[in-house]
Design a protein around this motif. Structure first.
Motif, PDB file in Angstrom:
ATOM      1  N   ASP A  22       1.029  -1.357   0.128  1.00 25.64           N
ATOM      2  CA  ASP A  22      -0.044   0.133  -0.107  1.00 25.64           C
ATOM      3  C   ASP A  22       0.798   1.253  -0.070  1.00 25.64           C
ATOM      4  O   ASP A  22       0.687   2.199  -0.650  1.00 25.64           O
ATOM      5  N   VAL A  23       1.955   1.376   0.809  1.00 23.66           N
ATOM      6  CA  VAL A  23       2.937   2.220   0.721  1.00 23.66           C
ATOM      7  C   VAL A  23       3.391   2.501  -0.371  1.00 23.66           C
ATOM      8  O   VAL A  23       3.699   3.597  -1.009  1.00 23.66           O
ATOM      9  N   ALA A  24       4.054   1.399  -1.134  1.00 21.06           N
ATOM     10  CA  ALA A  24       4.504   1.724  -2.357  1.00 21.06           C
ATOM     11  C   ALA A  24       3.679   2.152  -3.163  1.00 21.06           C
ATOM     12  O   ALA A  24       4.053   2.841  -4.179  1.00 21.06           O
ATOM     13  N   ARG A  25       2.539   1.457  -3.548  1.00 21.60           N
ATOM     14  CA  ARG A  25       1.604   1.752  -4.609  1.00 21.60           C
ATOM     15  C   ARG A  25       1.095   3.489  -4.417  1.00 21.60           C
ATOM     16  O   ARG A  25       0.812   4.337  -5.221  1.00 21.60           O
ATOM     17  N   GLY A  26       1.069   3.906  -3.013  1.00 19.79           N
ATOM     18  CA  GLY A  26       0.757   5.358  -2.683  1.00 19.79           C
ATOM     19  C   GLY A  26       1.890   6.349  -3.196  1.00 19.79           C
ATOM     20  O   GLY A  26       1.500   7.267  -3.754  1.00 19.79           O
ATOM     21  N   ALA A  27       3.143   5.687  -3.073  1.00 22.62           N
ATOM     22  CA  ALA A  27       4.250   6.601  -3.637  1.00 22.62           C
ATOM     23  C   ALA A  27       4.213   6.918  -4.944  1.00 22.62           C
ATOM     24  O   ALA A  27       4.950   7.880  -5.314  1.00 22.62           O
ATOM     25  N   LEU A  28       3.632   6.130  -5.665  1.00 20.03           N
ATOM     26  CA  LEU A  28       3.487   6.307  -7.217  1.00 20.03           C
ATOM     27  C   LEU A  28       2.764   7.569  -7.642  1.00 20.03           C
ATOM     28  O   LEU A  28       2.835   7.947  -8.647  1.00 20.03           O
ATOM     29  N   GLY A  29       1.662   7.983  -6.738  1.00 17.12           N
ATOM     30  CA  GLY A  29       0.962   9.206  -7.087  1.00 17.12           C
ATOM     31  C   GLY A  29      -0.023   9.144  -8.153  1.00 17.12           C
ATOM     32  O   GLY A  29      -0.018   9.914  -8.641  1.00 17.12           O
ATOM     33  N   GLY A  30      -0.440   7.835  -8.465  1.00 11.27           N
ATOM     34  CA  GLY A  30      -1.144   7.583  -9.499  1.00 11.27           C
ATOM     35  C   GLY A  30      -0.539   7.562 -10.942  1.00 11.27           C
ATOM     36  O   GLY A  30      -1.332   7.408 -12.072  1.00 11.27           O
ATOM     37  N   PRO A 326      13.967  -5.433  -6.812  1.00 11.34           N
ATOM     38  CA  PRO A 326      14.115  -6.049  -5.470  1.00 11.34           C
ATOM     39  C   PRO A 326      14.288  -5.328  -4.405  1.00 11.34           C
ATOM     40  O   PRO A 326      14.113  -5.471  -3.206  1.00 11.34           O
ATOM     41  N   ASP A 327      15.071  -3.940  -4.516  1.00 10.52           N
ATOM     42  CA  ASP A 327      15.179  -2.983  -3.556  1.00 10.52           C
ATOM     43  C   ASP A 327      13.792  -2.454  -3.206  1.00 10.52           C
ATOM     44  O   ASP A 327      13.637  -2.312  -1.928  1.00 10.52           O
ATOM     45  N   VAL A 328      12.915  -2.176  -3.872  1.00  8.93           N
ATOM     46  CA  VAL A 328      11.600  -1.896  -3.753  1.00  8.93           C
ATOM     47  C   VAL A 328      10.754  -2.966  -2.899  1.00  8.93           C
ATOM     48  O   VAL A 328      10.221  -2.636  -1.875  1.00  8.93           O
ATOM     49  N   ALA A 329      10.841  -3.970  -3.540  1.00  8.14           N
ATOM     50  CA  ALA A 329      10.278  -5.257  -2.606  1.00  8.14           C
ATOM     51  C   ALA A 329      10.750  -5.381  -1.463  1.00  8.14           C
ATOM     52  O   ALA A 329      10.086  -5.613  -0.311  1.00  8.14           O
ATOM     53  N   ALA A 330      12.070  -5.153  -1.109  1.00 13.05           N
ATOM     54  CA  ALA A 330      12.683  -5.220   0.024  1.00 13.05           C
ATOM     55  C   ALA A 330      12.242  -4.081   1.145  1.00 13.05           C
ATOM     56  O   ALA A 330      11.869  -4.568   2.182  1.00 13.05           O
ATOM     57  N   ALA A 331      12.028  -3.017   0.544  1.00 15.02           N
ATOM     58  CA  ALA A 331      11.481  -1.839   1.215  1.00 15.02           C
ATOM     59  C   ALA A 331      10.250  -2.036   1.820  1.00 15.02           C
ATOM     60  O   ALA A 331       9.799  -1.846   3.115  1.00 15.02           O
ATOM     61  N   ALA A 332       9.424  -2.589   0.830  1.00 12.90           N
ATOM     62  CA  ALA A 332       8.098  -2.941   1.257  1.00 12.90           C
ATOM     63  C   ALA A 332       7.785  -3.984   2.200  1.00 12.90           C
ATOM     64  O   ALA A 332       7.052  -3.867   3.352  1.00 12.90           O
ATOM     65  N   ALA A 333       8.644  -4.847   2.154  1.00  8.21           N
ATOM     66  CA  ALA A 333       8.645  -6.011   3.186  1.00  8.21           C
ATOM     67  C   ALA A 333       9.047  -5.560   4.441  1.00  8.21           C
ATOM     68  O   ALA A 333       8.517  -5.957   5.530  1.00  8.21           O
ATOM     69  N   ARG A 334      10.191  -4.440   4.686  1.00 12.02           N
ATOM     70  CA  ARG A 334      10.590  -3.945   5.816  1.00 12.02           C
ATOM     71  C   ARG A 334       9.387  -3.165   6.560  1.00 12.02           C
ATOM     72  O   ARG A 334       9.477  -3.014   7.758  1.00 12.02           O
ATOM     73  N   VAL A 335       8.303  -2.520   5.773  1.00 16.00           N
ATOM     74  CA  VAL A 335       7.285  -1.755   6.427  1.00 16.00           C
ATOM     75  C   VAL A 335       6.430  -3.019   7.020  1.00 16.00           C
ATOM     76  O   VAL A 335       5.880  -2.612   8.228  1.00 16.00           O
ATOM     77  N   ASP A 336       6.188  -4.012   6.167  1.00 13.83           N
ATOM     78  CA  ASP A 336       5.417  -4.938   6.862  1.00 13.83           C
ATOM     79  C   ASP A 336       5.791  -5.592   8.412  1.00 13.83           C
ATOM     80  O   ASP A 336       5.236  -5.749   9.325  1.00 13.83           O
ATOM     81  N   ALA A 337       7.162  -5.872   8.203  1.00 10.86           N
ATOM     82  CA  ALA A 337       7.951  -6.211   9.445  1.00 10.86           C
ATOM     83  C   ALA A 337       7.934  -5.158  10.481  1.00 10.86           C
ATOM     84  O   ALA A 337       7.584  -5.729  11.662  1.00 10.86           O
ATOM     85  N   ALA A 338       7.886  -4.006  10.310  1.00 11.06           N
ATOM     86  CA  ALA A 338       7.891  -2.760  11.199  1.00 11.06           C
ATOM     87  C   ALA A 338       6.582  -2.921  11.796  1.00 11.06           C
ATOM     88  O   ALA A 338       6.492  -2.528  13.099  1.00 11.06           O
ATOM     89  N   ALA A 339       5.540  -2.799  11.026  1.00 13.96           N
ATOM     90  CA  ALA A 339       4.210  -3.000  11.534  1.00 13.96           C
ATOM     91  C   ALA A 339       3.928  -3.979  12.341  1.00 13.96           C
ATOM     92  O   ALA A 339       3.166  -3.769  13.587  1.00 13.96           O
ATOM     93  N   HIS A 340       4.216  -5.333  12.157  1.00 13.64           N
ATOM     94  CA  HIS A 340       4.128  -6.513  13.022  1.00 13.64           C
ATOM     95  C   HIS A 340       4.963  -6.245  14.571  1.00 13.64           C
ATOM     96  O   HIS A 340       4.336  -6.549  15.214  1.00 13.64           O
ATOM     97  N   THR A 341       6.038  -5.638  14.132  1.00  9.99           N
ATOM     98  CA  THR A 341       6.703  -5.279  15.598  1.00  9.99           C
ATOM     99  C   THR A 341       6.029  -4.461  16.414  1.00  9.99           C
ATOM    100  O   THR A 341       6.138  -4.654  17.513  1.00  9.99           O
TER     101      THR A 341
END
Length: 512
Positions: A22-30, A326-341
């Protein structure tokens, strides 16, 4: 107080996106497309195969297998996977088999054999007497004193061991009931962290492929530059012979001979740098693929012709970068990890429950071993009342970490889009520059040949010939660099697009 801090923190907690995607898609700004007409899906095929260069394919595959950078990221990805499995273990019951044995002197037990009454008696404390003649005047005083009674032992001293042994062997089971999901959140955070580590591995593999291709074509460029310098040296030697003949015939001055010698020496000075450039570039390539530099320099050969840039690839859409980079996918995964933490951090203030059971045997020996079966069951509950603000501070820290992960993911997406747009512009720029450089080289060559012919016919002076020769040689080297820059622009575009080919990497990092 602990509860009040928790409620206040929950009330003031900022809202976060549910997922990293969601964060990554929101950053695209449409933004739904890049500013190019080359739309279409990105190819799953490794991009370097489009150059139709078997040597490059061999080097990239070797780098995936032997590169220290890839190997390090493979190890970190495996560490993340094992950490995720470790985080799942508290959700399951734990079972252990525990055995213990201890010995102590028999005389140290509560009943002291041979204490006061001799080797076959034992004095046992039976009470306290309050009527004692303390001062010896024959009149009982009010005081306390121990009263012992002597008993005869029925067991012979020879039957009693000097050491008494105690032991047990138990199967212990315990299960911490994750009623409020504390451990589930930690496990989910570890899973997403492992996914991020896998993305880091793929990002490094992508970079290694890019740098290997860059170094390889730098090596081809170095060999091509050496060939051009050698050809220029040969042209200068031929011109030197011509000037020398004209001088001997009296048609040229000594100054012209000296001028051409100077030109010849300047060209010869380019030769060592061109030769050593090949060696240096080979050493750099060896480090990238994990090979011994000296050994590779003696075995690797490259041509002296830079390849033509293949047809431009389709670039997909900005949304494709969320999957292909891959770097974008890794950044999105870190958002999910931080949310669960963050979710798990706040739940540390909730009660913890557990159940346990054990069964086994207990042993006792005073000369002969005896045992008995034992078992037990139990339950436990722990309700935090005050922890010095630890839960509040760690919850706020987790919120800040999640906010940082969100901003890092947004920046990763914006950077990825910018890199693709820049690479597309660079492609167009280098293509136009290559056309102009080819025209310059052709014009410089024709000018030199005309000036040389006119000099032979005595229609112009040597200075004009040297000027056109210098311009032609400079244009030849500029054309090589322009061709190399054109290749670099294409490599940069592939690097910016990412590409699905990294999904074909094995767990060891090698290409399947």
């Amino acid at each position: 107080m602990n509860r009040l801090l928790l409620l206040a923190a929950l009330a003031s907690a900022p809202a976060f996106a549910e997922t990293g995607e969601d964060v990554a898609r929101g950053a695209l700004g449409g933004q739904s497309a890049f500013t190019t007409e080359r739309t279409g899906p990105v190819s799953d095929r490794p991009w370097w195969l489009s150059f139709d260069d078997p040597a490059l394919d061999t080097l990239v595959r070797r780098a995936m297998a032997d590169s220290p950078d890839v190997a390090a990221q493979v190890a970190l990805a495996e560490q993340g996977r094992m950490n995720a499995l470790t985080a799942a273990s508290p959700l399951l019951p734990s079972i252990t088999f525990d055995a213990s044995v201890s010995g102590s002197p028999t005389d140290a037990l509560g009943f002291q054999f041979g204490g006061f009454g001799g080797p076959s008696t034992v004095d046992v404390l039976v009470g306290m007497d309050t009527l004692q003649d303390v001062d010896g005047d024959g009149i009982p005083d009010v005081a306390f004193g121990p009263v012992y009674e002597t008993f005869e032992l029925e067991t012979d001293d020879a039957d009693i061991a000097d050491i008494t042994w105690n032991g047990s062997a138990l199967f212990n089971a315990r299960w911490n009931l994750d009623v409020f999901g504390n451990q589930v959140q930690s496990w989910q955070a570890s899973r997403h962290a492992a996914k991020a580590a896998l993305g880091d591995r793929d990002a490094v593999a992508l970079t290694v492929a890019t740098t290997v291709a860059t170094a390889w074509y730098d090596l081809v460029l170095a060999r091509a530059r050496l060939t051009v310098v050698e050809e220029q040296l040969q042209a200068n030697q031929q011109l030197m012979e011509l000037v020398q003949l004209r001088y001997e015939a009296g048609s040229a001055s000594g100054l012209e001979v000296l001028q051409q010698r100077q030109q010849l020496a300047a060209t010869e000075a380019l030769l060592p740098a061109a030769q050593h450039g090949i060696r240096r570039t080979t050493y750099r390539l060896a480090v990238l693929i994990g090979a011994n530099p000296a050994e590779l320099a003696n075995t690797l050969t490259a041509g002296d012709t830079l390849p033509a840039v293949p047809a431009p690839p389709t670039v997909g859409t900005p949304a494709d970068l969320l999957r292909h980079r891959p770097d974008v996918a890794a950044a999105a995964a870190r958002v999910d990890a931080a949310a669960h933490t963050r979710k798990g951090a706040w739940r540390d203030s909730l009660p913890t429950l557990g159940v346990s059971a054990n069964a086994g045997w207990q042993y006792f020996s005073q000369g002969e071993w005896d045992s008995t079966d034992i078992w037990g069951i139990g339950a436990s509950a722990s309700v935090p009342l005050f922890n010095g603000g630890r839960v509040y501070s760690q919850g706020r820290a987790a919120q800040s970490a999640e906010r940082a992960a969100v901003e890092s993911a947004r920046r990763a997406v914006l950077t990825a889009v910018q890199e693709v747009e820049d690479a597309l512009l660079y492609e167009d720029q280098t293509a136009a520059e290559l056309v102009a450089t080819k025209a310059r080289r052709e014009a410089a060559r024709m000018a030199y040949e005309d000036a040389r012919d006119r000099y032979v016919a005595g229609l112009t002076d040597l200075t004009t010939v040297l000027t056109t020769l210098t311009a032609w040689q400079s244009a030849e080297l500029s054309l090589l660099q322009s061709q190399r820059t054109r290749i670099a622009a294409r490599i940069l575009l592939h690097d910016a697009l990412g590409g699905p080919w990294t999904r074909s990497l094995a767990s060891s990092g090698e290409l399947r």
